[in-house]
Design a protein around this motif. Structure first.
Motif, mmCIF file in Angstrom:
data_model
loop_
_atom_site.group_PDB
_atom_site.id
_atom_site.type_symbol
_atom_site.label_atom_id
_atom_site.label_comp_id
_atom_site.label_asym_id
_atom_site.label_seq_id
_atom_site.Cartn_x
_atom_site.Cartn_y
_atom_site.Cartn_z
ATOM 1 N N ASP A 151 0.806 -1.166 -0.059
ATOM 2 C CA ASP A 151 -0.160 0.012 -0.023
ATOM 3 C C ASP A 151 0.973 1.305 -0.123
ATOM 4 N N CYS A 152 0.325 2.370 -0.717
ATOM 5 C CA CYS A 152 1.201 3.503 -0.608
ATOM 6 C C CYS A 152 0.151 4.688 -0.456
ATOM 7 N N SER A 153 0.583 5.631 0.246
ATOM 8 C CA SER A 153 -0.458 6.633 0.535
ATOM 9 C C SER A 153 -0.605 7.847 -0.647
ATOM 10 N N CYS A 154 0.213 7.463 -1.767
ATOM 11 C CA CYS A 154 0.111 8.361 -2.782
ATOM 12 C C CYS A 154 -1.107 8.244 -3.760
ATOM 13 N N PRO A 155 -1.766 9.233 -4.655
ATOM 14 C CA PRO A 155 -2.769 8.606 -5.227
ATOM 15 C C PRO A 155 -2.641 7.839 -6.345
ATOM 16 N N ARG A 188 2.458 -0.608 -7.859
ATOM 17 C CA ARG A 188 3.854 -0.571 -8.373
ATOM 18 C C ARG A 188 4.060 0.999 -8.652
ATOM 19 N N CYS A 189 3.810 1.795 -7.998
ATOM 20 C CA CYS A 189 4.065 3.247 -7.871
ATOM 21 C C CYS A 189 5.498 3.381 -7.712
ATOM 22 N N ILE A 190 6.130 4.630 -7.967
ATOM 23 C CA ILE A 190 7.551 4.676 -7.633
ATOM 24 C C ILE A 190 7.927 4.768 -6.280
ATOM 25 N N HIS A 191 7.146 4.904 -5.469
ATOM 26 C CA HIS A 191 7.530 4.890 -4.120
ATOM 27 C C HIS A 191 7.712 3.443 -3.663
ATOM 28 N N VAL A 192 6.850 2.501 -4.081
ATOM 29 C CA VAL A 192 6.874 1.010 -3.435
ATOM 30 C C VAL A 192 8.049 0.422 -4.130
HETATM 31 ZN ZN LIG Z 1 3.246 5.780 -4.041
#
Ligand SMILES: [Zn+2]
Length: 186
Positions: A114-118, A123-127
């Protein structure tokens, strides 16, 4: 396509594989940036039981990533502790291969990401940056990947269960010279 900076041990490479799955034929265009973020210390990781939490600095506000890691199977825990109790005391690539060959690959499995970004993707960049940051940590100390899979929380328990099931074999493991043990066991 594994980057040389991450996953130079097999234990760490498992975490690179989450970012760079072998089945993925085209590299994700986010990967170079994710690697740079991990390398530049933009990822602050804390491990709490089987949960990896990370604050990732990128863009206007930091994102919070939560990765839940599945507990390691008892068979794998027993296999690893058995092999670590002989001459082998380090988490080497050789040990990794031996455990895998014995049918208990120590690669972690993820139970939730899970990521807090929208971004509406796991597989967002943060993850991706967190996977690389974990690979770095595990390369520094492979115990980290065992710890997050609950190895150190349950290995003493499993060892006890294992002792109860096969007391003589367990005692032999600790008491005998490993060379003798392997002759006896085979
Ligand atoms: Zn993210």
């Amino acid at each position: 396509m594994t980057s040389n900076d991450f996953g130079y041990l097999m234990w760490g490479r498992d975490w690179v594989r989450f970012a760079e799955p072998l089945r993925q034929t085209r590299p994700d265009p986010q990967l170079p940036r994710a690697r740079r973020m991990a390398r530049d210390g933009k990822v602050q990781v804390t491990i709490d039981g089987g949960i990896v939490r990370a604050v990732v600095e990128h863009g206007r506000k930091p994102s919070v990533v939560t990765i839940e890691v599945a507990p390691m199977s008892r068979e794998a825990i027993v296999e690893i502790s058995r092999r670590l109790s002989g001459v082998q005391l380090a988490l080497t690539d050789e040990l990794y291969r031996a455990i895998t060959d014995a049918g208990h690959p120590p690669a972690p499995a993820l139970a939730g990401v899970d990521c807090s970004c929208p971004a509406d993707t796991s597989r967002c960049i943060h993850v991706l940056a967190v996977y690389y940051a974990m690979a770095q940590r595990v390369d520094d100390d492979p115990r980290v990947t065992l710890d997050v899979q609950g190895y150190f929380r349950t290995s003493s328990e499993s060892a006890e269960a294992f002792t109860a099931a096969t007391p003589r074999r367990w005692i032999a493991l600790n008491a005998l010279n490993p060379a003798d043990y392997f002759v006896v066991a085979e």
